[in-house]
Enzyme design. Sequence first.
Site, PDB file in Angstrom:
ATOM      1  N   HIS A  13       0.859  -1.187   0.000  1.00  0.00           N
ATOM      2  CA  HIS A  13       0.000   0.000   0.000  1.00  0.00           C
ATOM      3  C   HIS A  13       0.892   1.232   0.000  1.00  0.00           C
ATOM      4  O   HIS A  13       1.963   1.252   0.609  1.00  0.00           O
ATOM      5  CB  HIS A  13      -0.977  -0.001   1.180  1.00  0.00           C
ATOM      6  CG  HIS A  13      -0.377   0.157   2.547  1.00  0.00           C
ATOM      7  ND1 HIS A  13      -0.013   1.378   3.065  1.00  0.00           N
ATOM      8  CD2 HIS A  13      -0.093  -0.747   3.519  1.00  0.00           C
ATOM      9  CE1 HIS A  13       0.465   1.214   4.298  1.00  0.00           C
ATOM     10  NE2 HIS A  13       0.440  -0.070   4.597  1.00  0.00           N
ATOM     11  N   ASP A  60      -0.345   4.425   0.633  1.00  0.00           N
ATOM     12  CA  ASP A  60      -0.820   5.489   1.525  1.00  0.00           C
ATOM     13  C   ASP A  60      -0.114   5.371   2.874  1.00  0.00           C
ATOM     14  O   ASP A  60       0.369   4.296   3.248  1.00  0.00           O
ATOM     15  CB  ASP A  60      -2.350   5.434   1.704  1.00  0.00           C
ATOM     16  CG  ASP A  60      -2.835   4.137   2.325  1.00  0.00           C
ATOM     17  OD1 ASP A  60      -2.387   3.054   1.893  1.00  0.00           O
ATOM     18  OD2 ASP A  60      -3.650   4.201   3.276  1.00  0.00           O
ATOM     19  N   ASP A  94       6.320   1.711   6.846  1.00  0.00           N
ATOM     20  CA  ASP A  94       4.931   1.277   6.591  1.00  0.00           C
ATOM     21  C   ASP A  94       4.340   2.085   5.473  1.00  0.00           C
ATOM     22  O   ASP A  94       3.752   3.115   5.713  1.00  0.00           O
ATOM     23  CB  ASP A  94       4.129   1.431   7.888  1.00  0.00           C
ATOM     24  CG  ASP A  94       2.696   0.979   7.753  1.00  0.00           C
ATOM     25  OD1 ASP A  94       2.380   0.303   6.762  1.00  0.00           O
ATOM     26  OD2 ASP A  94       1.884   1.313   8.634  1.00  0.00           O
ATOM     27  N   GLU A 132      -5.092   1.623   2.318  1.00  0.00           N
ATOM     28  CA  GLU A 132      -4.980   0.485   3.249  1.00  0.00           C
ATOM     29  C   GLU A 132      -5.231   0.909   4.682  1.00  0.00           C
ATOM     30  O   GLU A 132      -5.842   0.167   5.460  1.00  0.00           O
ATOM     31  CB  GLU A 132      -3.591  -0.153   3.141  1.00  0.00           C
ATOM     32  CG  GLU A 132      -3.458  -1.480   3.895  1.00  0.00           C
ATOM     33  CD  GLU A 132      -3.086  -1.336   5.369  1.00  0.00           C
ATOM     34  OE1 GLU A 132      -3.201  -2.334   6.105  1.00  0.00           O
ATOM     35  OE2 GLU A 132      -2.686  -0.225   5.805  1.00  0.00           O
ATOM     36  N   GLU A 133      -4.741   2.092   5.035  1.00  0.00           N
ATOM     37  CA  GLU A 133      -4.830   2.513   6.441  1.00  0.00           C
ATOM     38  C   GLU A 133      -6.280   2.766   6.865  1.00  0.00           C
ATOM     39  O   GLU A 133      -6.561   2.895   8.047  1.00  0.00           O
ATOM     40  CB  GLU A 133      -3.971   3.772   6.669  1.00  0.00           C
ATOM     41  CG  GLU A 133      -2.478   3.582   6.381  1.00  0.00           C
ATOM     42  CD  GLU A 133      -1.764   2.733   7.426  1.00  0.00           C
ATOM     43  OE1 GLU A 133      -2.410   2.315   8.405  1.00  0.00           O
ATOM     44  OE2 GLU A 133      -0.557   2.473   7.250  1.00  0.00           O
ATOM     45  N   GLU A 181       4.523  -5.724   4.190  1.00  0.00           N
ATOM     46  CA  GLU A 181       4.376  -4.904   5.394  1.00  0.00           C
ATOM     47  C   GLU A 181       5.547  -5.232   6.317  1.00  0.00           C
ATOM     48  O   GLU A 181       6.131  -6.324   6.241  1.00  0.00           O
ATOM     49  CB  GLU A 181       3.066  -5.261   6.121  1.00  0.00           C
ATOM     50  CG  GLU A 181       1.804  -4.792   5.424  1.00  0.00           C
ATOM     51  CD  GLU A 181       1.342  -3.408   5.856  1.00  0.00           C
ATOM     52  OE1 GLU A 181       2.146  -2.649   6.438  1.00  0.00           O
ATOM     53  OE2 GLU A 181       0.171  -3.083   5.575  1.00  0.00           O
ATOM     54  N   HIS A 183       3.684   4.492  12.229  1.00  0.00           N
ATOM     55  CA  HIS A 183       2.686   5.401  12.829  1.00  0.00           C
ATOM     56  C   HIS A 183       3.290   6.217  13.983  1.00  0.00           C
ATOM     57  O   HIS A 183       2.565   6.735  14.819  1.00  0.00           O
ATOM     58  CB  HIS A 183       1.436   4.647  13.331  1.00  0.00           C
ATOM     59  CG  HIS A 183       0.697   3.891  12.266  1.00  0.00           C
ATOM     60  ND1 HIS A 183      -0.654   3.640  12.326  1.00  0.00           N
ATOM     61  CD2 HIS A 183       1.116   3.332  11.111  1.00  0.00           C
ATOM     62  CE1 HIS A 183      -1.021   2.943  11.247  1.00  0.00           C
ATOM     63  NE2 HIS A 183       0.040   2.749  10.506  1.00  0.00           N
TER      64      HIS A 183
HETATM   65 ZN   LIG Z   1       0.978  -0.825   6.463  1.00  0.00          ZN
END
Ligand SMILES: [Zn+2]
Length: 423
Positions: free
Chosen positions: A102, A104, A135, A169-170, A193, A393
């Site tokens: 992903h 995003d 990520d 995805e998030e 991931e 994150h």
């Molecule tokens: Zn991820």
Amino acid sequence: MTNDRLQRVFTEIDNRRDQLIADLQSLVRIPSVTGDEGAVQDQVQSLFETRNLQIDRWETSREDILPYMEHVGDQPSYEGRPNVVGTLAGAGNGRSIMLNGHIDVVDPGDASFWKHGPWSGAVEGDLLYGRGSCDMKGGMATFLLAIDALNAAGIKLAGEVKIAATVGEEDGGFGSLGTILRGHRADGVVISEPTRLAIVAAQAGSLVARITVTGKSAHGAMRDEGVSAVEKFIPIFQDLQRWEAERNASLDHPLFADAANKIPISFGKVRSGEWHSTVPETLIAEGRIGLLPGEDMHEFQEAVRQRVLNAAKQDFWLSQHPPDVEFFSGQFAPGETRPDEPLPTALASAHQQVTGQAPIVTGITAGTDMRLYTEIGNMPCIIYGAGDVSVAHQNDEHISISDIQTAAKTIATLLIDWCGVTD
Ligand SMILES: [Zn+2]
């Protein structure tokens, strides 16, 4: 495949550190917070075109996903959010594979809390910094490096390889869902991931639930004439905590044996009351409720509803005014590919050839796009990548460049084994 040819691939990967850094920086330096992925996908497309991958770029619409809406949730926006799939045609009749990342990222928050800016791509020793580095733009860079090394070593894969750069995805995974609905198929899917190079063969699910408790308002000075919705929520909450403990004790899944809490129940948003001196007549609690592979999402939704209603029956007021339970937003079904299936077996063997050690094979409690590939796409899917999810994150998110190189060696070895090679 002789060890000699594999060694050539590994040498190419070792020699491409600068190229790897440049590619990853080019992705990290373009902000792509969920919902705003268009600009970074231009760069992804250009990286794919440099490798002569055949491009499919399209926007998934609300109409496309409507029949599957409960799995990913309605999106705040659908325009300007293209998925990009690059395809490398197979030279023979080997098995195909889809490599998914992903594109995003989550919001970086206050940039002043980052030692380098969130979009810097700064390199310090072996670490590359920036939102999305771990990520999971690092995963996308892993795939590109593996393809480059195979090309440079003159290896032609027999089976088709797709690299899918997906959006959203998030926030539920509507990009991967759109990729499946677009008709992109493969005999196996690998998502890079961050797993610290462990093989993740199962992901737990989570239901997003809203519980509404009704009380009766009254002046706070005469609170006994009212019924506080806050006080009435407490026994329901405590009963759900007991249920979490019971389920943790009774649920048995080998890939989750090491998880301290396999199926977390957590309420992230609780709202109640209008005024400090008024007994609150309504409480709305929104949270997530975990479930494991093997548990059916719709049956479990009913079990949650029954558990809440049974708890309510223990209280006279609640038995007369039962709480409302609804499920909203994306519902994350659990997903799983059995570790003894061909894809995890091949990946474990590739990891062993590269590192000299058997990989850890495990499950994770967070939702990922894996479940969309296994449950809706009916394709075996596993997660394997460089990077540590505990720095994702977070401020100062980063990834190890040498770990990406190790992951790329494993992916390249897997591609040779899985897709086969033509002479
Ligand atoms: Zn991820």
